[in-house]
Design a protein around this motif. Sequence first.
Motif, PDB file in Angstrom:
ATOM      1  N   LYS A 156       2.223  -5.674  -0.589  1.00 37.67           N
ATOM      2  CA  LYS A 156       2.121  -4.493  -0.838  1.00 37.67           C
ATOM      3  C   LYS A 156       3.714  -3.782  -0.983  1.00 37.67           C
ATOM      4  O   LYS A 156       4.611  -4.964   0.157  1.00 37.67           O
ATOM      5  CB  LYS A 156       1.359  -4.045   0.727  1.00 37.67           C
ATOM      6  CG  LYS A 156       1.698  -2.615   0.601  1.00 37.67           C
ATOM      7  CD  LYS A 156       1.162  -2.204   2.273  1.00 37.67           C
ATOM      8  CE  LYS A 156       0.536  -0.728   2.540  1.00 37.67           C
ATOM      9  NZ  LYS A 156      -0.295  -0.640   3.933  1.00 37.67           N
ATOM     10  N   LYS A 195      -3.358   9.688  -2.273  1.00 39.06           N
ATOM     11  CA  LYS A 195      -4.104   8.515  -3.040  1.00 39.06           C
ATOM     12  C   LYS A 195      -4.727   8.725  -4.453  1.00 39.06           C
ATOM     13  O   LYS A 195      -5.307   9.290  -4.880  1.00 39.06           O
ATOM     14  CB  LYS A 195      -4.764   8.171  -2.397  1.00 39.06           C
ATOM     15  CG  LYS A 195      -4.402   8.150  -0.493  1.00 39.06           C
ATOM     16  CD  LYS A 195      -5.821   8.120   0.297  1.00 39.06           C
ATOM     17  CE  LYS A 195      -5.074   7.966   1.894  1.00 39.06           C
ATOM     18  NZ  LYS A 195      -6.622   8.495   2.860  1.00 39.06           N
ATOM     19  N   LYS A 220      -5.710   5.464  -7.791  1.00 39.17           N
ATOM     20  CA  LYS A 220      -6.564   4.094  -7.744  1.00 39.17           C
ATOM     21  C   LYS A 220      -6.792   4.025  -9.510  1.00 39.17           C
ATOM     22  O   LYS A 220      -6.554   5.153  -9.923  1.00 39.17           O
ATOM     23  CB  LYS A 220      -7.614   3.931  -7.841  1.00 39.17           C
ATOM     24  CG  LYS A 220      -8.234   3.502  -5.882  1.00 39.17           C
ATOM     25  CD  LYS A 220      -9.765   3.209  -5.918  1.00 39.17           C
ATOM     26  CE  LYS A 220      -9.951   3.352  -4.675  1.00 39.17           C
ATOM     27  NZ  LYS A 220     -11.095   2.718  -3.988  1.00 39.17           N
ATOM     28  N   TYR A 280      -5.162  -0.011  -5.136  1.00 33.35           N
ATOM     29  CA  TYR A 280      -4.364   0.745  -3.861  1.00 33.35           C
ATOM     30  C   TYR A 280      -2.877   1.639  -4.842  1.00 33.35           C
ATOM     31  O   TYR A 280      -2.035   0.309  -4.394  1.00 33.35           O
ATOM     32  CB  TYR A 280      -4.445  -0.034  -2.988  1.00 33.35           C
ATOM     33  CG  TYR A 280      -3.568   0.864  -2.295  1.00 33.35           C
ATOM     34  CD1 TYR A 280      -4.301   1.048  -0.693  1.00 33.35           C
ATOM     35  CD2 TYR A 280      -2.499   0.376  -1.448  1.00 33.35           C
ATOM     36  CE1 TYR A 280      -3.565   1.526   0.200  1.00 33.35           C
ATOM     37  CE2 TYR A 280      -1.738   0.959  -0.101  1.00 33.35           C
ATOM     38  CZ  TYR A 280      -2.202   1.648   0.918  1.00 33.35           C
ATOM     39  OH  TYR A 280      -1.890   2.064   1.955  1.00 33.35           O
ATOM     40  N   HIS A 293      -0.342   4.617  -3.008  1.00 38.73           N
ATOM     41  CA  HIS A 293       0.147   6.251  -1.908  1.00 38.73           C
ATOM     42  C   HIS A 293       1.398   6.639  -2.214  1.00 38.73           C
ATOM     43  O   HIS A 293       2.435   5.726  -2.984  1.00 38.73           O
ATOM     44  CB  HIS A 293       0.143   6.054  -0.560  1.00 38.73           C
ATOM     45  CG  HIS A 293      -1.687   5.281  -0.551  1.00 38.73           C
ATOM     46  ND1 HIS A 293      -2.214   4.869   0.961  1.00 38.73           N
ATOM     47  CD2 HIS A 293      -3.083   5.062  -0.604  1.00 38.73           C
ATOM     48  CE1 HIS A 293      -3.043   4.984   0.937  1.00 38.73           C
ATOM     49  NE2 HIS A 293      -3.840   5.001   0.430  1.00 38.73           N
TER      50      HIS A 293
END
Length: 104
Positions: free
Chosen positions: A6, A39, A41, A47, A49
Amino acid sequence: MFDTIKMKVSPVYPELNSIPHESTTYLDKSTGLLKTTYKMKDEQIPYIHYYDNSRTLVLQVSIPKFLYGNNVTLLQEKDIPLFFKRLQERMIELFQIEVSAADW
């Protein structure tokens, strides 16, 4: 060994109209400001954001899947610069922004 990471970067100003997204706007009771979260994709980055108030982009991605299409390939040290090069290319494609590896 690691697979999924992340990462976040700010401040960035991505072009959000180039990728389908859902947005949520809410009132921050402590500041009284409206804040919007986007959000998204992508087929390569599942993922994504974006937080409008802090101009922060957050990604979660499997490095082997991003590079090789699967998450069973063992990563080597030489794969890391390749990952950041391809990620930078993808950020330009998706959002028309350049983010260097050092900024993540």
